[in-house]
Scaffold this motif. Structure first.
Motif, PDB file in Angstrom:
ATOM      1  N   LEU A 225      85.117 -68.881 -30.884  1.00  0.00           N
ATOM      2  CA  LEU A 225      85.011 -69.538 -32.183  1.00  0.00           C
ATOM      3  C   LEU A 225      84.666 -68.544 -33.294  1.00  0.00           C
ATOM      4  O   LEU A 225      85.155 -68.680 -34.424  1.00  0.00           O
ATOM      5  N   ALA A 226      83.844 -67.548 -32.976  1.00  0.00           N
ATOM      6  CA  ALA A 226      83.533 -66.524 -33.985  1.00  0.00           C
ATOM      7  C   ALA A 226      84.791 -65.764 -34.382  1.00  0.00           C
ATOM      8  O   ALA A 226      85.021 -65.485 -35.571  1.00  0.00           O
ATOM      9  N   GLY A 227      85.634 -65.423 -33.400  1.00  0.00           N
ATOM     10  CA  GLY A 227      86.896 -64.765 -33.718  1.00  0.00           C
ATOM     11  C   GLY A 227      87.822 -65.656 -34.517  1.00  0.00           C
ATOM     12  O   GLY A 227      88.497 -65.198 -35.449  1.00  0.00           O
ATOM     13  N   LEU A 228      87.868 -66.949 -34.157  1.00  0.00           N
ATOM     14  CA  LEU A 228      88.705 -67.879 -34.907  1.00  0.00           C
ATOM     15  C   LEU A 228      88.229 -68.039 -36.347  1.00  0.00           C
ATOM     16  O   LEU A 228      89.043 -68.148 -37.271  1.00  0.00           O
ATOM     17  N   GLU A 229      86.916 -68.050 -36.528  1.00  0.00           N
ATOM     18  CA  GLU A 229      86.376 -68.204 -37.878  1.00  0.00           C
ATOM     19  C   GLU A 229      86.777 -67.034 -38.763  1.00  0.00           C
ATOM     20  O   GLU A 229      87.177 -67.211 -39.922  1.00  0.00           O
ATOM     21  N   ARG A 230      86.698 -65.822 -38.226  1.00  0.00           N
ATOM     22  CA  ARG A 230      87.132 -64.648 -38.989  1.00  0.00           C
ATOM     23  C   ARG A 230      88.637 -64.675 -39.225  1.00  0.00           C
ATOM     24  O   ARG A 230      89.116 -64.317 -40.305  1.00  0.00           O
ATOM     25  N   LEU A 231      89.392 -65.117 -38.200  1.00  0.00           N
ATOM     26  CA  LEU A 231      90.856 -65.163 -38.335  1.00  0.00           C
ATOM     27  C   LEU A 231      91.270 -66.154 -39.412  1.00  0.00           C
ATOM     28  O   LEU A 231      92.175 -65.863 -40.220  1.00  0.00           O
ATOM     29  N   ALA A 233      89.567 -67.195 -42.026  1.00  0.00           N
ATOM     30  CA  ALA A 233      89.245 -66.653 -43.349  1.00  0.00           C
ATOM     31  C   ALA A 233      90.252 -65.585 -43.759  1.00  0.00           C
ATOM     32  O   ALA A 233      90.686 -65.527 -44.920  1.00  0.00           O
ATOM     33  N   PHE A 234      90.657 -64.744 -42.803  1.00  0.00           N
ATOM     34  CA  PHE A 234      91.646 -63.701 -43.097  1.00  0.00           C
ATOM     35  C   PHE A 234      93.007 -64.320 -43.410  1.00  0.00           C
ATOM     36  O   PHE A 234      93.688 -63.897 -44.358  1.00  0.00           O
ATOM     37  N   ALA A 239      97.865 -65.172 -45.825  1.00  0.00           N
ATOM     38  CA  ALA A 239      99.020 -66.072 -45.746  1.00  0.00           C
ATOM     39  C   ALA A 239      98.918 -67.253 -46.689  1.00  0.00           C
ATOM     40  O   ALA A 239      99.892 -68.002 -46.841  1.00  0.00           O
ATOM     41  N   GLY A 240      97.754 -67.438 -47.316  1.00  0.00           N
ATOM     42  CA  GLY A 240      97.587 -68.576 -48.209  1.00  0.00           C
ATOM     43  C   GLY A 240      98.615 -68.676 -49.318  1.00  0.00           C
ATOM     44  O   GLY A 240      99.158 -69.756 -49.578  1.00  0.00           O
ATOM     45  N   LEU A 251      95.111 -75.594 -42.835  1.00  0.00           N
ATOM     46  CA  LEU A 251      94.321 -74.397 -42.555  1.00  0.00           C
ATOM     47  C   LEU A 251      92.855 -74.605 -42.954  1.00  0.00           C
ATOM     48  O   LEU A 251      91.936 -74.162 -42.242  1.00  0.00           O
ATOM     49  N   LYS A 252      92.636 -75.297 -44.069  1.00  0.00           N
ATOM     50  CA  LYS A 252      91.264 -75.594 -44.488  1.00  0.00           C
ATOM     51  C   LYS A 252      90.579 -76.511 -43.486  1.00  0.00           C
ATOM     52  O   LYS A 252      89.386 -76.327 -43.164  1.00  0.00           O
ATOM     53  N   THR A 253      91.320 -77.493 -42.958  1.00  0.00           N
ATOM     54  CA  THR A 253      90.756 -78.396 -41.945  1.00  0.00           C
ATOM     55  C   THR A 253      90.421 -77.637 -40.675  1.00  0.00           C
ATOM     56  O   THR A 253      89.370 -77.875 -40.051  1.00  0.00           O
ATOM     57  N   ILE A 254      91.284 -76.713 -40.284  1.00  0.00           N
ATOM     58  CA  ILE A 254      91.009 -75.888 -39.110  1.00  0.00           C
ATOM     59  C   ILE A 254      89.735 -75.090 -39.320  1.00  0.00           C
ATOM     60  O   ILE A 254      88.886 -74.976 -38.420  1.00  0.00           O
ATOM     61  N   GLY A 255      89.564 -74.524 -40.518  1.00  0.00           N
ATOM     62  CA  GLY A 255      88.357 -73.769 -40.813  1.00  0.00           C
ATOM     63  C   GLY A 255      87.102 -74.628 -40.712  1.00  0.00           C
ATOM     64  O   GLY A 255      86.075 -74.190 -40.172  1.00  0.00           O
ATOM     65  N   ARG A 256      87.165 -75.857 -41.244  1.00  0.00           N
ATOM     66  CA  ARG A 256      86.005 -76.753 -41.157  1.00  0.00           C
ATOM     67  C   ARG A 256      85.705 -77.120 -39.706  1.00  0.00           C
ATOM     68  O   ARG A 256      84.536 -77.182 -39.295  1.00  0.00           O
TER      69      ARG A 256
END
Length: 351
Positions: A225-231, A233-234, A239-240, A251-256
């Motif tokens: 999850l820590a790696g996913l959180e950084r990914l 945000a990157f 790609a935003g 992507l915002k929902t995935i981040g939340r």
């Protein structure tokens, strides 16, 4: 092994590519499973970028896992996979997001990845472009992490019940109303005749092993999850600008979701540590009770030993030795001397 997911008029289909074979037109997603050097160079020449080797993927610094070359983004994250021997382990998944193609590089075969690929073949809209494929895979990773955390939570709840369960026999007694009918029932516990069945040291050792496995799995999920959180945000930064409104919202929902799972995993790690400490405390209490039994036995046998020692002396003038009831008297004194301390200990609540 290279698998190309190609979109055409008939929808989406998967095509295995031989080494050196050209990528079919309409390919939106290339999956590289255990790629050798020839396959890596083939795709590198296709995208005009240098794909990372396995040694590059295994590096832990963020700059080696999240970077860009021109308009191509390279993103590597830990994921949870099931090993060939059965237990869940940590693997690495690399996304290479180009404007017209998504490339995934992996040296593991997680089940959720195969499930997503099968769904995409049935529902072509899931992989209508590289960004959709990228978001779909991220959602699958997050769903898998959530499933693992739910499983660990259920395991910890079951283990907690084993550690803190009330080991008492309860009986149900009816309550009779004024009209003679049963109006409700309640649990009645006879504290004097209750049969306690405390957990054994062997069962507590099994609990410790289970808690240790749960804690290890929680740590692997937290790493993922820590790696996913950084990914995420990157990816939002890189790609935003290429995403439409719906993709940005996904992507915002995935981040939340990732952030909430990180908090849940942190709480779960605290619960694991608490449960481990509690289990060790139960074992210490059991061991203390065993030592208490030996201590009580030692104290109980000291007075009878004193009586036996007195009448085992070889003095000439000991009138009790000539008594007819001297022997029964000595035995009675020893029994009373043993029962006295036991009665006192029980009265004080030490037994």
């Amino acid at each position: 092994m290279i698998t190309a997911y190609v979109r055409d008029a008939a929808g989406l289909h998967a095509q295995a590519l031989a080494t050196g074979e050209a990528v079919p037109p309409g390919t939106v997603w290339l999956d590289l499973l255990y790629p050798d050097e020839t396959e890596r160079l083939t795709v590198s020449n296709l995208l005009s970028v240098d794909l990372p080797t396995q040694d590059d993927i295994n590096e832990i610094e963020t700059s080696s896992r999240l970077y860009t070359e021109g308009d191509v983004a390279f993103m590597t994250t830990p994921v949870i996979v099931r090993s060939a021997s059965g237990p869940l382990e940590r693997g690495l998944l690399t996304f290479v997001l180009a404007p017209d193609m998504l490339v995934t590089i992996r040296h593991t075969e997680p089940l959720w990845f195969a499930i997503f690929a099968a769904r995409a073949l049935r529902q072509a809209e899931l992989v209508c472009n590289p960004l959709e494929a990228f978001l779909g895979l991220l959602e699958a990773v997050v769903d898998r992490a959530a499933d693992v955390l739910e499983r660990v939570t259920a395991d910890l709840d079951r283990l907690s019940h084993r550690v803190f369960a009330d080991h008492e026999d309860r009986t149900v007694e009816p309550l009779v109303g004024r009209d003679g009918g049963v109006v409700q029932r309640k649990q009645v516990v006879d504290r004097q005749h209750v049969r306690r069945r405390p957990p054994t040291t062997v069962s507590m050792r099994a609990v410790i092993n289970a808690v240790g496995r749960a804690g290890d799995l929680t740590q692997k999920v937290r790493d993922s999850l820590a790696g996913l959180e950084r990914l995420v945000a990157f990816a939002t930064t890189v790609a935003g600008p290429r995403m439409n409104k719906d993709q940005k919202s996904r992507l915002k929902t995935i981040g939340r979701d990732v952030h909430s799972l990180v908090e849940h995993a942190a709480f779960q790690a605290m619960q694991t540590n608490f449960l481990l400490d509690a289990t060790l405390g139960v074992i210490n209490i059991q061991q203390t009770n065993i030592i208490k039994i030996f201590s009580v036995a030692s104290v109980a046998f000291l007075p009878p030993t004193l009586v036996a020692s007195i009448y085992g002396m070889n003095f000439e003038h000991m009138p009790e030795l000539d008594w007819t009831w001297g022997y029964p008297l000595a035995l009675g004194l020893m029994v009373l001397a043993a029962l006295g301390p036991l009665w006192y200990f029980r009265k004080r609540g030490w037994l």
